[in-house]
Design a protein around this motif. Structure first.
Motif, PDB file in Angstrom:
ATOM      1  N   ASN A  50       0.834  -1.206   0.000  1.00  0.00           N
ATOM      2  CA  ASN A  50       0.000   0.000   0.000  1.00  0.00           C
ATOM      3  C   ASN A  50       0.865   1.251   0.000  1.00  0.00           C
ATOM      4  O   ASN A  50       0.550   2.237  -0.673  1.00  0.00           O
ATOM      5  CB  ASN A  50      -0.930   0.017   1.214  1.00  0.00           C
ATOM      6  N   VAL A  51       1.951   1.215   0.755  1.00  0.00           N
ATOM      7  CA  VAL A  51       2.863   2.364   0.786  1.00  0.00           C
ATOM      8  C   VAL A  51       3.499   2.556  -0.589  1.00  0.00           C
ATOM      9  O   VAL A  51       3.615   3.688  -1.077  1.00  0.00           O
ATOM     10  CB  VAL A  51       3.940   2.183   1.880  1.00  0.00           C
ATOM     11  N   THR A  52       3.880   1.455  -1.213  1.00  0.00           N
ATOM     12  CA  THR A  52       4.462   1.557  -2.563  1.00  0.00           C
ATOM     13  C   THR A  52       3.474   2.207  -3.515  1.00  0.00           C
ATOM     14  O   THR A  52       3.833   3.101  -4.284  1.00  0.00           O
ATOM     15  CB  THR A  52       4.831   0.151  -3.082  1.00  0.00           C
ATOM     16  N   LYS A  53       2.225   1.752  -3.443  1.00  0.00           N
ATOM     17  CA  LYS A  53       1.198   2.327  -4.332  1.00  0.00           C
ATOM     18  C   LYS A  53       1.041   3.817  -4.061  1.00  0.00           C
ATOM     19  O   LYS A  53       0.980   4.625  -4.990  1.00  0.00           O
ATOM     20  CB  LYS A  53      -0.156   1.628  -4.051  1.00  0.00           C
ATOM     21  N   LEU A  54       0.961   4.186  -2.783  1.00  0.00           N
ATOM     22  CA  LEU A  54       0.791   5.595  -2.437  1.00  0.00           C
ATOM     23  C   LEU A  54       1.946   6.432  -2.969  1.00  0.00           C
ATOM     24  O   LEU A  54       1.741   7.506  -3.539  1.00  0.00           O
ATOM     25  CB  LEU A  54       0.698   5.763  -0.914  1.00  0.00           C
TER      26      LEU A  54
END
Lengths: 193, 141
Positions: A50-54
């Motif tokens: 999720n952090v990567t996507k953000l």
């Protein structure tokens, strides 16, 4: 001393995930190996993917601030698993409301002084100070909370955020504005991990 | 006609059967699909499930609500999220405190000015009566 080990030192994220830290790793600029807890918290709350996507959705110059704010929120959630950052927001909101009330009272006192204590400016030589009650430039709208009609914490009726979100400010990242005693403000809320 | 069992918003979103003991269903009703969509986008279903699971039952609604609020903030402000609001509130507090200090200073000034005036007035009246005597004016008939 071999320079390759320091050159290839994995970032905190790759250390945590036990993987090779490749050049161009999206986490490495923001999760230095000296701060393992930062990624640990972020991973626990948001998850690496999720952090990567953000981060991928943001231009590079905004990613550092995004990571720091995520780390801030993650730490807040780790400290207060029930309310996280929202607990702090509610606390600060009440503080603003209390101060606004105090300011309104002080302004009313000031006007009373101006009307009662100074009959006219001519009566007091040299007293040319115009009385201008200070006004709050911008009233803070309280925040909406309670997706299924539940108020936050113990507040009956909750608080309602009507204004649009404020623009982002360059964050000084203040210290987390709660303490152990703060957790007692919310009945049963919070708790130490 | 077969009866359609109602799935919670989470299970609908995840396209799975909604079991009777679904951890999400009390907090993500089917009539509000956006609520789960927001938290899923930021936290992911498994993290949300874990956070709810690890909380005592009586506090789980607050967990879901706060996660929804934070995820909404993050979607609206992908860079600062809730931290931006906290920073802004700190700024508001600082501004209000400054205003309050100014008003209190004005009150203190007026208070001291009024006190000076009170101590000054009897002197003025005394002088006036003296001046009246000098000019021959008298209130005595």
């Amino acid at each position: 001393m071999s320079s390759s080990s320091s050159y290839n030192s994995p970032c905190a994220a790759c250390k945590f995930l036990r993987r090779k830290c490749m050049p161009g790793c999206i986490f490495s600029p923001y999760f230095p190996p000296e701060e393992p807890q930062k990624f640990a918290n972020v991973h626990k709350i948001f998850g690496a993917s999720n952090v990567t996507k953000l981060l991928n959705e943001l231009p590079p110059h905004q990613r550092e601030d995004a990571v720091n704010s995520l780390a801030y929120e993650a730490e807040a959630r780790v400290r207060d698993p029930v309310y996280g950052c929202v607990g702090a927001i509610s606390f600060l909101q009440r503080q603003v409301q209390r101060l606004q009330k105090e300011l309104d009272t002080a302004n009313a006192d000031l006007v009373r002084y101006a009307c009662n204590e100074i009959p006219s400016s001519a009566a007091i030589p040299g007293s040319n100070n115009p009385v201008q009650p200070a006004t709050l430039r911008q009233r803070v709208a309280p925040l909406e909370f309670g997706g299924v009609g539940r108020p936050i914490g113990n507040e009956v009726g909750g608080a309602f955020y009507q204004a649009p979100l404020p623009p982002p400010y360059p964050l000084p990242y203040p210290p987390l504005p709660w303490s152990d005693s703060f957790g007692g403000d919310f009945n049963g809320g919070g708790g130490n991990i | 006609m077969s009866t359609i069992s109602s799935r919670c918003a989470a299970c609908k979103y995840l396209r799975r059967r909604c079991p009777p003991d679904c951890i999400f269903s009390p907090y993500f009703p089917s009539n509000d699909p956006q609520r789960f969509a927001c938290v899923h986008r930021i936290y992911g279903a498994s993290n949300v499930g874990k956070m709810i699971q690890q909380t005592p039952t009586q506090m789980r609604a607050q967990v879901a609500d706060s996660l929804y609020f934070e995820s909404r903030c993050r979607i609206q402000d992908p860079v600062y999220g809730c931290a931006g609001i906290i920073s802004w509130l700190h700024l508001q507090i600082h501004n209000v405190e400054s205003e309050l200090a100014k008003v209190k200073a004005q009150i203190a000034f007026l208070n001291s000015d009024a006190n000076r005036e009170l101590s000054f007035r009897p002197q003025i009246e005394g002088d006036s009566s003296f001046n009246n005597l000098r000019t021959g004016e008298s209130s005595v008939g």
